[in-house]
Design a protein around this motif. Structure first.
Motif, PDB file in Angstrom:
ATOM      1  N   UNK A   1       2.995   1.501 -11.200  1.00 54.89           N
ATOM      2  CA  UNK A   1       1.674   1.041 -11.616  1.00 54.89           C
ATOM      3  C   UNK A   1       0.913   0.677 -10.350  1.00 54.89           C
ATOM      4  N   UNK A   2      -0.254   1.290 -10.160  1.00 51.00           N
ATOM      5  CA  UNK A   2      -1.028   1.008  -8.961  1.00 51.00           C
ATOM      6  C   UNK A   2      -2.525   1.096  -9.259  1.00 51.00           C
ATOM      7  N   UNK A   3      -3.310   0.652  -8.302  1.00 45.12           N
ATOM      8  CA  UNK A   3      -4.766   0.709  -8.386  1.00 45.12           C
ATOM      9  C   UNK A   3      -5.285   1.292  -7.084  1.00 45.12           C
ATOM     10  N   UNK A   4      -6.431   1.979  -7.151  1.00 46.25           N
ATOM     11  CA  UNK A   4      -7.020   2.455  -5.897  1.00 46.25           C
ATOM     12  C   UNK A   4      -7.272   1.273  -4.965  1.00 46.25           C
ATOM     13  N   UNK A   5      -6.923   1.450  -3.709  1.00 42.26           N
ATOM     14  CA  UNK A   5      -7.085   0.381  -2.718  1.00 42.26           C
ATOM     15  C   UNK A   5      -8.528   0.342  -2.232  1.00 42.26           C
ATOM     16  N   UNK A   6      -9.096  -0.846  -2.264  1.00 36.92           N
ATOM     17  CA  UNK A   6     -10.445  -1.066  -1.755  1.00 36.92           C
ATOM     18  C   UNK A   6     -10.354  -2.020  -0.581  1.00 36.92           C
ATOM     19  N   UNK A   7     -10.993  -1.658   0.520  1.00 36.01           N
ATOM     20  CA  UNK A   7     -10.937  -2.538   1.698  1.00 36.01           C
ATOM     21  C   UNK A   7     -11.637  -3.854   1.441  1.00 36.01           C
TER      22      UNK A   7
ATOM     23  N   UNK B   1       0.816  -1.200   0.000  1.00 32.86           N
ATOM     24  CA  UNK B   1       0.000   0.000   0.000  1.00 32.86           C
ATOM     25  C   UNK B   1       0.853   1.254   0.000  1.00 32.86           C
ATOM     26  N   UNK B   2       0.370   2.242  -0.761  1.00 34.69           N
ATOM     27  CA  UNK B   2       1.048   3.527  -0.878  1.00 34.69           C
ATOM     28  C   UNK B   2       0.010   4.612  -0.631  1.00 34.69           C
ATOM     29  N   UNK B   3       0.318   5.529   0.261  1.00 34.51           N
ATOM     30  CA  UNK B   3      -0.581   6.640   0.520  1.00 34.51           C
ATOM     31  C   UNK B   3      -0.123   7.826  -0.323  1.00 34.51           C
TER      32      UNK B   3
ATOM     33  N   UNK C   1      -6.030  15.775  -0.399  1.00 40.68           N
ATOM     34  CA  UNK C   1      -6.580  14.674   0.379  1.00 40.68           C
ATOM     35  C   UNK C   1      -5.750  13.411   0.172  1.00 40.68           C
ATOM     36  N   UNK C   2      -5.640  12.614   1.235  1.00 38.87           N
ATOM     37  CA  UNK C   2      -4.882  11.365   1.156  1.00 38.87           C
ATOM     38  C   UNK C   2      -5.743  10.278   0.532  1.00 38.87           C
ATOM     39  N   UNK C   3      -5.121   9.484  -0.347  1.00 42.19           N
ATOM     40  CA  UNK C   3      -5.781   8.338  -0.958  1.00 42.19           C
ATOM     41  C   UNK C   3      -4.832   7.154  -0.878  1.00 42.19           C
ATOM     42  N   UNK C   4      -5.395   5.973  -0.664  1.00 46.57           N
ATOM     43  CA  UNK C   4      -4.592   4.758  -0.550  1.00 46.57           C
ATOM     44  C   UNK C   4      -4.641   3.998  -1.880  1.00 46.57           C
ATOM     45  N   UNK C   5      -3.452   3.552  -2.326  1.00 52.23           N
ATOM     46  CA  UNK C   5      -3.333   2.787  -3.561  1.00 52.23           C
ATOM     47  C   UNK C   5      -2.550   1.518  -3.278  1.00 52.23           C
ATOM     48  N   UNK C   6      -2.829   0.491  -4.077  1.00 53.13           N
ATOM     49  CA  UNK C   6      -2.071  -0.751  -4.014  1.00 53.13           C
ATOM     50  C   UNK C   6      -1.035  -0.717  -5.131  1.00 53.13           C
ATOM     51  N   UNK C   7       0.230  -0.816  -4.772  1.00 56.29           N
ATOM     52  CA  UNK C   7       1.330  -0.826  -5.739  1.00 56.29           C
ATOM     53  C   UNK C   7       1.400  -2.204  -6.376  1.00 56.29           C
TER      54      UNK C   7
END
Length: 99
Positions: free
Chosen positions: A39-45, A11-13, A20-26
């Motif tokens: 290359x990343x995607x928006x992180x979904x819980x 995870x990358x913030x 605003x802070x957003x969390x992404x999955x690298x």
């Protein structure tokens, strides 16, 4: 594209244009020429099997921190296409690719 393996998330913030802070999955980092692209995607819980969109960010040296890097949007469509092609090629076995 869907996840085939259930590895630990990287995870990358990131801070968006609105501050605003957003969390992404690298997912990967690829080189196009001399430049590196994350290359990343928006992180979904909630875990989902389908990934509909990837985000490609250029890694550049942080002028305020010589040991750090910034991730910035890339505007050049040709570079974005090349980075995505490299990502797909390198990750053939990691994801189940569909068009």
């Amino acid at each position: 594209m869907s996840h085939m393996e259930n590895n630990e998330n990287y995870l990358v913030e990131l801070i968006n244009d609105d501050g605003e802070k957003e969390m992404f999955e690298h997912l990967d980092t690829v080189k196009v020429g001399e430049d590196s692209y994350v290359i990343c995607v928006p992180y979904l819980e909630e875990e989902t099997d389908e990934i509909e969109e990837v985000v490609i960010l250029k890694m550049v040296e942080d002028p305020e921190n010589p040991d750090g890097s910034l991730l910035l949007p890339e505007e050049d469509e040709d570079i974005l296409d090349k980075a995505y092609e490299i990502f797909v090629e390198r990750n053939q076995d990691r994801f189940d690719w569909t068009d």
